[in-house]
Design a protein around this motif. Structure first.
Motif, short mmCIF file in Angstrom:
data_model
loop_
_atom_site.label_atom_id
_atom_site.label_comp_id
_atom_site.label_asym_id
_atom_site.label_seq_id
_atom_site.Cartn_x
_atom_site.Cartn_y
_atom_site.Cartn_z
N ASP A 45 6.71 36.02 -12.47
CA ASP A 45 6.39 35.35 -11.20
C ASP A 45 5.91 33.93 -11.50
N PRO A 46 6.80 32.91 -11.29
CA PRO A 46 6.39 31.52 -11.57
C PRO A 46 5.19 31.09 -10.73
N ALA A 47 5.13 31.55 -9.46
CA ALA A 47 4.02 31.14 -8.60
C ALA A 47 2.69 31.62 -9.17
N GLN A 48 2.67 32.84 -9.70
CA GLN A 48 1.45 33.36 -10.31
C GLN A 48 1.08 32.57 -11.56
N CYS A 49 2.12 32.15 -12.30
CA CYS A 49 1.89 31.34 -13.50
C CYS A 49 1.23 30.01 -13.15
N TYR A 50 1.77 29.34 -12.10
CA TYR A 50 1.18 28.07 -11.65
C TYR A 50 -0.28 28.29 -11.22
N ALA A 51 -0.52 29.38 -10.50
CA ALA A 51 -1.87 29.66 -10.03
C ALA A 51 -2.83 29.88 -11.19
N GLN A 52 -2.35 30.55 -12.23
CA GLN A 52 -3.19 30.79 -13.40
C GLN A 52 -3.56 29.49 -14.10
N HIS A 53 -2.70 28.48 -13.98
CA HIS A 53 -2.97 27.18 -14.60
C HIS A 53 -3.67 26.22 -13.64
N GLY A 54 -4.05 26.72 -12.49
CA GLY A 54 -4.79 25.89 -11.54
C GLY A 54 -3.94 24.88 -10.80
N PRO A 60 0.84 -1.21 0.00
CA PRO A 60 0.00 0.00 0.00
C PRO A 60 0.87 1.25 0.00
N SER A 61 0.43 2.27 -0.71
CA SER A 61 1.20 3.51 -0.82
C SER A 61 0.53 4.63 -0.03
N GLN A 62 1.28 5.68 0.21
CA GLN A 62 0.77 6.86 0.90
C GLN A 62 0.94 8.08 0.00
N LEU A 63 0.02 9.03 0.13
CA LEU A 63 0.08 10.26 -0.67
C LEU A 63 0.64 11.38 0.19
N ARG A 64 1.72 12.00 -0.30
CA ARG A 64 2.31 13.13 0.40
C ARG A 64 2.26 14.35 -0.52
N THR A 65 1.98 15.50 0.07
CA THR A 65 1.78 16.70 -0.74
C THR A 65 2.62 17.85 -0.21
N SER A 66 2.84 18.83 -1.09
CA SER A 66 3.48 20.09 -0.70
C SER A 66 2.61 21.22 -1.23
N ALA A 67 2.60 22.33 -0.51
CA ALA A 67 1.79 23.48 -0.92
C ALA A 67 2.52 24.38 -1.90
N ASP A 68 3.72 23.99 -2.29
CA ASP A 68 4.52 24.78 -3.22
C ASP A 68 4.64 24.01 -4.53
N PRO A 69 4.11 24.54 -5.63
CA PRO A 69 4.18 23.80 -6.90
C PRO A 69 5.60 23.70 -7.46
N MET A 70 6.54 24.43 -6.86
CA MET A 70 7.91 24.38 -7.34
C MET A 70 8.79 23.50 -6.47
N VAL A 110 -1.53 24.17 -7.54
CA VAL A 110 -1.26 24.75 -6.22
C VAL A 110 -0.19 24.01 -5.44
N GLY A 111 0.30 22.89 -5.94
CA GLY A 111 1.31 22.13 -5.20
C GLY A 111 1.76 20.90 -5.97
N GLN A 112 2.55 20.09 -5.31
CA GLN A 112 3.01 18.83 -5.88
C GLN A 112 2.64 17.69 -4.95
N TYR A 113 2.61 16.49 -5.50
CA TYR A 113 2.35 15.31 -4.67
C TYR A 113 3.33 14.20 -5.03
N ALA A 114 3.49 13.28 -4.10
CA ALA A 114 4.30 12.09 -4.34
C ALA A 114 3.59 10.90 -3.70
N GLU A 115 3.41 9.86 -4.48
CA GLU A 115 2.84 8.61 -3.96
C GLU A 115 4.00 7.71 -3.59
N VAL A 116 4.13 7.36 -2.30
CA VAL A 116 5.31 6.64 -1.82
C VAL A 116 4.91 5.38 -1.07
N VAL A 117 5.82 4.41 -1.09
CA VAL A 117 5.72 3.23 -0.25
C VAL A 117 6.72 3.41 0.88
N PRO A 118 6.28 3.51 2.13
CA PRO A 118 7.20 3.77 3.25
C PRO A 118 8.29 2.71 3.35
#
Length: 325
Positions: A272-281, A217-227, A283-291
């Motif tokens: 502003d890359p952050a504004q560019c990401y926001a314009q494209h909808g 089973p995997s776990q989903l981890r996220t960050s609030a920064d798309p970069m 808001v962050g990145q995710y990683a699906e990991v196996v602990p």
């Protein structure tokens, strides 16, 4: 029967003893030298913090330049040794007898065919297991003393770390002998049996290595920064991607991050890359990991599966030999 088996395989047994002696000496010398270097260069504090502490960058980099590949070679020997033994000891074990017709003499003796098979197997499998386990323990101790400055930094799911730890080398040795003896008994010729065994063992190793983490089973981890990607440490990363504003996951390739990179027609100070990401909808990145903590469980599963298959293959060898004339 034991004396006959010894006479037949004494060259292989003496070679195993030589490999064990040379391997033990080589690993002990290298291990001692590495530990002395860690102490002489004061890398114990870096070792305690996984090589990430202040002032550790240069020392850890120099250490890895000198020792990382050597440690990997030690692990590779533990991974490859069961394959070599299965190919060069297991496959010809009965194939050579059948190919030369000497199995007829063995079948004419008072010992049963299964007893003959068991005596020959025990004569080679037990010493092979001793050689493998001793070398594995020494290499594992050597790698452990390097900590996260060595191959362990790649996590327990990396191929060499996973396959050289725990019960995996032993079960692969038993599986190699079981597959080799069955193919040898069926084909009745040494060279085709050896080639088929090598192909089969490589295919099984590859399939298990690719499919293994997917069973957990995997776990989903996220960050609030798309970069910036979420922290995964030594866990196995199964999938990465971006997070949409509505919380949906966008797998890798579903969004072209290059559109929010530096643009030649826009001054860097005003883009502003952050504004560019926001314009494209985004808001962050995710990683699906196996602990990493799931690695021993996966090893236990693979040990059980390969162990059962090895027993079935040995049963097939016994059935094949009983039908030989």
């Amino acid at each position: 029967m034991t004396w006959v088996a010894w006479r037949q395989h004494r060259a292989q047994l003496l070679l195993m003893a030589a490999v064990l002696l040379l391997g033990v000496v080589a690993v002990l010398v290298l291990h001692t030298s590495m530990v002395q270097q860690i102490q002489a260069q004061g890398l114990e504090r870096c070792l305690a913090v996984g090589g990430q502490g202040p002032g550790c960058a240069t020392g850890v980099s120099d250490f890895r330049d000198e020792w990382f590949d050597l440690l990997r070679v030690g692990q590779l020997v533990i991974v490859v040794l069961p394959v070599l033994l299965g190919v060069f000891s297991g496959a010809p074990l009965f194939a050579r007898e059948i190919e030369h017709g000497t199995h007829v003499l063995a079948f004419a003796q008072s010992v049963t065919r299964v007893g003959w098979m068991a005596a020959k197997l025990v004569m080679l499998v037990v010493p092979s297991l001793v050689v493998l386990v001793v070398l594995q323990l020494l290499v594992s101790s050597w790698v452990a003393d390097a900590g996260l400055m060595g191959p362990l930094v790649d996590g327990p799911f990396s191929f060499l770390n996973f396959e050289s730890m725990g019960w995996m080398p032993a079960v692969h040795l038993l599986f190699g002998y079981a597959l080799g003896t069955l193919l040898g008994a069926v084909l009745g010729r040494s060279l085709p049996a050896m080639i088929s065994t090598l192909a089969g063992l490589v295919a099984v190793r590859g399939a298990v290595g690719l499919a293994g983490p997917a069973l957990m089973p995997s776990q989903l981890r996220t960050s609030a920064d798309p970069m910036s990607a979420p922290e995964s440490g030594v866990d196995e990363v199964v999938q990465v991607g971006f997070l949409g504003a509505d919380g949906r996951t966008i797998p890798e390739g579903g969004f072209n991050a290059a559109v929010c990179g530096s643009r030649g027609d826009v001054p860097v100070s005003t883009f502003d890359p952050a504004q560019c990401y926001a314009q494209h909808g985004v808001v962050g990145q995710y990683a699906e990991v196996v602990p990493a903590s799931y690695a021993p469980i996966l090893q236990l599963i693979e040990f059980g599966v390969l162990g059962v298959v090895a027993v079935l293959l040995l049963g097939g060898t016994a059935w094949t030999l009983r039908r030989k004339h």
